[in-house]
Scaffold this motif. Structure first.
Motif, PDB file in Angstrom:
ATOM      1  N   GLY A 124       0.817  -1.199   0.000  1.00 18.47           N
ATOM      2  CA  GLY A 124       0.000   0.000   0.000  1.00 18.47           C
ATOM      3  C   GLY A 124       0.849   1.246   0.000  1.00 18.47           C
ATOM      4  N   SER A 125       0.222   2.376   0.301  1.00 16.15           N
ATOM      5  CA  SER A 125       0.892   3.673   0.266  1.00 16.15           C
ATOM      6  C   SER A 125       0.706   4.401   1.591  1.00 16.15           C
ATOM      7  CB  SER A 125       0.324   4.538  -0.869  1.00 16.15           C
ATOM      8  OG  SER A 125       0.535   3.930  -2.132  1.00 16.15           O
ATOM      9  N   THR A 126       1.714   5.157   1.969  1.00 17.65           N
ATOM     10  CA  THR A 126       1.583   6.096   3.081  1.00 17.65           C
ATOM     11  C   THR A 126       1.664   7.501   2.507  1.00 17.65           C
ATOM     12  OG1 THR A 126       3.969   6.080   3.535  1.00 17.65           O
ATOM     13  CG2 THR A 126       2.592   4.501   4.740  1.00 17.65           C
ATOM     14  N   ILE A 127       0.785   8.364   2.970  1.00 16.53           N
ATOM     15  CA  ILE A 127       0.689   9.731   2.461  1.00 16.53           C
ATOM     16  C   ILE A 127       0.906  10.693   3.620  1.00 16.53           C
ATOM     17  CG2 ILE A 127      -0.779  11.424   1.329  1.00 16.53           C
ATOM     18  CD1 ILE A 127      -2.358   9.095   0.116  1.00 16.53           C
ATOM     19  N   ARG A 128       1.924  11.523   3.491  1.00 14.02           N
ATOM     20  CA  ARG A 128       2.181  12.571   4.480  1.00 14.02           C
ATOM     21  C   ARG A 128       2.326  13.880   3.739  1.00 14.02           C
ATOM     22  NH1 ARG A 128       5.113   8.082   6.253  1.00 14.02           N
ATOM     23  NH2 ARG A 128       4.451   7.325   8.314  1.00 14.02           N
ATOM     24  N   ALA A 129       1.593  14.880   4.219  1.00 16.45           N
ATOM     25  CA  ALA A 129       1.647  16.186   3.583  1.00 16.45           C
ATOM     26  C   ALA A 129       1.423  17.268   4.629  1.00 16.45           C
ATOM     27  CB  ALA A 129       0.587  16.295   2.484  1.00 16.45           C
ATOM     28  N   THR A 130       2.095  18.390   4.416  1.00 15.69           N
ATOM     29  CA  THR A 130       1.905  19.548   5.291  1.00 15.69           C
ATOM     30  C   THR A 130       1.775  20.794   4.428  1.00 15.69           C
ATOM     31  OG1 THR A 130       4.293  19.934   5.522  1.00 15.69           O
ATOM     32  CG2 THR A 130       3.231  18.516   7.168  1.00 15.69           C
ATOM     33  N   ALA A 131       0.962  21.701   4.925  1.00 19.17           N
ATOM     34  CA  ALA A 131       0.776  23.021   4.323  1.00 19.17           C
ATOM     35  C   ALA A 131       0.300  23.931   5.453  1.00 19.17           C
ATOM     36  CB  ALA A 131      -0.241  22.954   3.184  1.00 19.17           C
ATOM     37  N   PRO A 132       0.296  25.239   5.263  1.00 17.02           N
ATOM     38  CA  PRO A 132      -0.164  26.117   6.338  1.00 17.02           C
ATOM     39  C   PRO A 132      -1.551  25.710   6.854  1.00 17.02           C
ATOM     40  CG  PRO A 132       0.874  27.415   4.617  1.00 17.02           C
ATOM     41  CD  PRO A 132       0.803  26.014   4.099  1.00 17.02           C
ATOM     42  N   GLY A 133      -1.610  25.331   8.137  1.00 20.68           N
ATOM     43  CA  GLY A 133      -2.862  24.934   8.761  1.00 20.68           C
ATOM     44  C   GLY A 133      -3.289  23.509   8.502  1.00 20.68           C
ATOM     45  N   ILE A 134      -2.468  22.717   7.778  1.00 24.03           N
ATOM     46  CA  ILE A 134      -2.869  21.360   7.392  1.00 24.03           C
ATOM     47  C   ILE A 134      -1.736  20.373   7.666  1.00 24.03           C
ATOM     48  CG2 ILE A 134      -3.602  19.854   5.493  1.00 24.03           C
ATOM     49  CD1 ILE A 134      -4.664  22.343   4.075  1.00 24.03           C
ATOM     50  N   GLU A 135      -2.073  19.245   8.288  1.00 23.61           N
ATOM     51  CA  GLU A 135      -1.155  18.115   8.423  1.00 23.61           C
ATOM     52  C   GLU A 135      -1.924  16.843   8.075  1.00 23.61           C
ATOM     53  OE1 GLU A 135       0.913  17.948  12.173  1.00 23.61           O
ATOM     54  OE2 GLU A 135       0.736  20.129  12.417  1.00 23.61           O
ATOM     55  N   ILE A 136      -1.396  16.065   7.145  1.00 20.67           N
ATOM     56  CA  ILE A 136      -2.043  14.837   6.682  1.00 20.67           C
ATOM     57  C   ILE A 136      -1.103  13.664   6.944  1.00 20.67           C
ATOM     58  CG2 ILE A 136      -2.901  13.602   4.644  1.00 20.67           C
ATOM     59  CD1 ILE A 136      -3.530  16.409   3.456  1.00 20.67           C
ATOM     60  N   ASP A 137      -1.632  12.613   7.566  1.00 19.85           N
ATOM     61  CA  ASP A 137      -0.849  11.405   7.853  1.00 19.85           C
ATOM     62  C   ASP A 137      -1.777  10.206   7.652  1.00 19.85           C
ATOM     63  OD1 ASP A 137       0.873   9.458   8.688  1.00 19.85           O
ATOM     64  OD2 ASP A 137       1.337  10.371  10.623  1.00 19.85           O
ATOM     65  N   LEU A 138      -1.645   9.555   6.499  1.00 14.80           N
ATOM     66  CA  LEU A 138      -2.596   8.520   6.105  1.00 14.80           C
ATOM     67  C   LEU A 138      -1.886   7.249   5.644  1.00 14.80           C
ATOM     68  CD1 LEU A 138      -5.007  10.729   3.953  1.00 14.80           C
ATOM     69  CD2 LEU A 138      -5.378   9.978   6.310  1.00 14.80           C
ATOM     70  N   VAL A 139      -2.566   6.128   5.840  1.00 12.11           N
ATOM     71  CA  VAL A 139      -2.149   4.834   5.306  1.00 12.11           C
ATOM     72  C   VAL A 139      -3.249   4.351   4.368  1.00 12.11           C
ATOM     73  CG1 VAL A 139      -1.592   2.436   5.845  1.00 12.11           C
ATOM     74  CG2 VAL A 139      -0.803   4.278   7.356  1.00 12.11           C
ATOM     75  N   VAL A 140      -2.850   3.954   3.161  1.00 14.34           N
ATOM     76  CA  VAL A 140      -3.803   3.453   2.164  1.00 14.34           C
ATOM     77  C   VAL A 140      -3.409   2.010   1.830  1.00 14.34           C
ATOM     78  CG1 VAL A 140      -4.913   3.889  -0.063  1.00 14.34           C
ATOM     79  CG2 VAL A 140      -3.942   5.799   1.240  1.00 14.34           C
ATOM     80  N   PRO A 141      -3.972   1.021   2.534  1.00 13.49           N
ATOM     81  CA  PRO A 141      -3.604  -0.368   2.267  1.00 13.49           C
ATOM     82  C   PRO A 141      -4.006  -0.800   0.856  1.00 13.49           C
ATOM     83  CG  PRO A 141      -4.820  -0.144   4.342  1.00 13.49           C
ATOM     84  CD  PRO A 141      -4.971   1.146   3.601  1.00 13.49           C
ATOM     85  N   LEU A 142      -3.292  -1.793   0.340  1.00 12.54           N
ATOM     86  CA  LEU A 142      -3.641  -2.405  -0.945  1.00 12.54           C
ATOM     87  C   LEU A 142      -4.147  -3.817  -0.668  1.00 12.54           C
ATOM     88  CD1 LEU A 142      -3.670  -2.140  -4.024  1.00 12.54           C
ATOM     89  CD2 LEU A 142      -1.351  -3.098  -4.047  1.00 12.54           C
ATOM     90  N   PRO A 143      -5.475  -4.023  -0.677  1.00 10.50           N
ATOM     91  CA  PRO A 143      -6.017  -5.336  -0.340  1.00 10.50           C
ATOM     92  C   PRO A 143      -5.582  -6.401  -1.343  1.00 10.50           C
ATOM     93  CG  PRO A 143      -7.721  -3.637  -0.252  1.00 10.50           C
ATOM     94  CD  PRO A 143      -6.525  -3.022  -0.912  1.00 10.50           C
ATOM     95  N   PRO A 144      -5.430  -7.642  -0.918  1.00 12.17           N
ATOM     96  CA  PRO A 144      -5.080  -8.724  -1.841  1.00 12.17           C
ATOM     97  C   PRO A 144      -6.111  -8.839  -2.967  1.00 12.17           C
ATOM     98  CG  PRO A 144      -4.885  -9.458   0.432  1.00 12.17           C
ATOM     99  CD  PRO A 144      -5.540  -8.110   0.475  1.00 12.17           C
ATOM    100  N   GLY A 145      -5.630  -8.941  -4.195  1.00  9.46           N
ATOM    101  CA  GLY A 145      -6.517  -9.097  -5.336  1.00  9.46           C
ATOM    102  C   GLY A 145      -7.199  -7.832  -5.810  1.00  9.46           C
ATOM    103  N   HIS A 146      -6.909  -6.702  -5.159  1.00  9.64           N
ATOM    104  CA  HIS A 146      -7.550  -5.434  -5.544  1.00  9.64           C
ATOM    105  C   HIS A 146      -7.169  -5.055  -6.971  1.00  9.64           C
ATOM    106  CE1 HIS A 146      -9.040  -1.297  -5.054  1.00  9.64           C
ATOM    107  NE2 HIS A 146      -7.940  -0.924  -5.686  1.00  9.64           N
ATOM    108  N   GLU A 147      -8.156  -4.613  -7.757  1.00 11.78           N
ATOM    109  CA  GLU A 147      -7.924  -4.238  -9.151  1.00 11.78           C
ATOM    110  C   GLU A 147      -8.133  -2.741  -9.349  1.00 11.78           C
ATOM    111  OE1 GLU A 147      -9.095  -8.514 -11.214  1.00 11.78           O
ATOM    112  OE2 GLU A 147     -10.456  -6.810 -11.486  1.00 11.78           O
ATOM    113  N   SER A 148      -7.334  -2.164 -10.232  1.00  9.26           N
ATOM    114  CA  SER A 148      -7.439  -0.757 -10.603  1.00  9.26           C
ATOM    115  C   SER A 148      -7.463  -0.662 -12.118  1.00  9.26           C
ATOM    116  CB  SER A 148      -6.260   0.041 -10.039  1.00  9.26           C
ATOM    117  OG  SER A 148      -5.025  -0.468 -10.526  1.00  9.26           O
ATOM    118  N   LEU A 149      -7.923   0.480 -12.632  1.00  8.05           N
ATOM    119  CA  LEU A 149      -8.038   0.655 -14.077  1.00  8.05           C
ATOM    120  C   LEU A 149      -6.847   1.435 -14.607  1.00  8.05           C
ATOM    121  CD1 LEU A 149      -9.596   0.488 -16.747  1.00  8.05           C
ATOM    122  CD2 LEU A 149     -10.750   2.624 -16.092  1.00  8.05           C
TER     123      LEU A 149
END
Length: 326
Positions: A124-149
């Motif tokens: 999966g992916s980890t997303i970290r971002a900062t900007a004035p007034g904003i802090e983002i700390d997220l984990v986006v798992p990639l489930p087994p067998g998950h399909e994307s286009l």
């Protein structure tokens, strides 16, 4: 079933001379294209993540247009409709890192008090971002067998785009806005990835819609793919992709973007009901853009490969029109 060719083995997007590789034209269920772009001036590369939580909508983008890096972080409070965000332009996209294969490697962007760091692995992916007034700390798992286009859109041998639309990914973590921390609960939140790499015409208009709910997601596009033989349309049920091959008809009021949108085709009948409009405009003369991105709820249906009409009622996401001279 779609008329488009499904690609099942890894392939280079470009030939050694930088032109489109004919073998790359088609669609995939997982990222298989290596975007070996060559040359300077028309290449566009970006990673866009859109995240919907019960309380907020988040968008972040790291991009290179060759002559500039355009990066941004955006947060909408769904209850108050208050927008918080930061956009920066970095000459010649200095310092931006955008890997050639979707889901592999590190995405990195900096500028004007904004930072974006995305680490991508097979888990999966980890997303970290900062900007004035904003802090983002997220984990986006990639489930087994998950399909994307994944889709290659061929305007010509010299103008083409590879896009990955990964819709309905689980996401968890935290979001901090102006000193207040908000939990992003995996059960009620989802993430959407738009990975783009290509050589674009100077002027282009596109439509994009994406919506997700428990076990069902929809991905729809229009205008920019018309006449190419490729579309970026798909239904996802239980993580499995059902490719929708026909071009779609989009109907919406450009004088009142918050009126219902209608999107229809051979296997799609969708109505989109906006609750908020995000407007982005840039006009530097030769380079200009205008995007109306509306957030809202979906209703209607899309047809799976076995003929079943899958209900889309209650999915949450967005629909947009973007016009670019770049």
């Amino acid at each position: 079933m779609t008329h488009e060719k499904e690609i099942v083995e890894p392939v280079d997007l470009c030939m050694p001379d930088g032109r489109l590789n004919p073998a790359a034209v088609g669609w995939t269920r997982r990222p298989l294209h290596r975007t070996n772009l060559r040359g300077w001036g028309r290449a566009k590369r970006w990673e866009y993540w859109g995240i919907v939580t019960p309380t907020h909508i988040v968008g972040l983008v790291a991009s290179s247009l060759d002559y500039a890096g355009v990066h941004g972080v955006y947060v909408l409070d769904r209850a108050t409709k208050v927008e918080t965000g930061k956009d920066v332009v970095v000459p010649f996209a200095r310092g931006a890192v955008l890997p050639p294969v979707s889901g592999v490697g590190t995405v990195y962007a900096r500028g004007g008090g904004l930072s974006i760091d995305i680490d991508q692995t097979t888990e999966g992916s980890t997303i970290r971002a900062t900007a004035p007034g904003i802090e983002i700390d997220l984990v986006v798992p990639l489930p087994p067998g998950h399909e994307s286009l994944g889709v290659v859109v061929p305007w010509s041998t010299r103008r083409f785009q590879y896009t990955v639309k990964d819709v309905g990914r689980p996401v968890r973590g935290s979001l901090r806005v102006n000193g207040t921390t908000h939990v992003v609960p995996e059960r009620d939140s989802f993430a959407v990835l738009d990975h783009g790499r290509g050589k674009w015409p100077y002027a282009i208009t596109w439509n994009w819609a994406a919506g997700s709910g428990p076990d069902v997601s929809i991905q729809l596009g229009g205008k920019w793919t018309d006449g190419t033989g490729s579309t970026e349309n798909a239904l996802f049920v239980g993580g499995r992709l059902h490719k929708l091959g026909a071009e779609l008809h989009w109907s919406y009021d450009r004088h009142d973007w918050l009126r219902p949108w209608r999107i229809s085709g051979d296997r799609v009948e969708v109505e989109f009901h906006p609750f908020h409009e995000k407007i982005s405009r840039t006009n530097l003369g030769v380079v200009a853009s205008e995007t109306h991105q509306c957030f809202g709820h979906f209703s209607g249906w899309a047809q799976a490969d076995d003929g079943e009409r899958v209900a889309l009622d209650g999915l949450v996401g967005w629909a947009e029109e973007a016009q670019n001279r770049w």
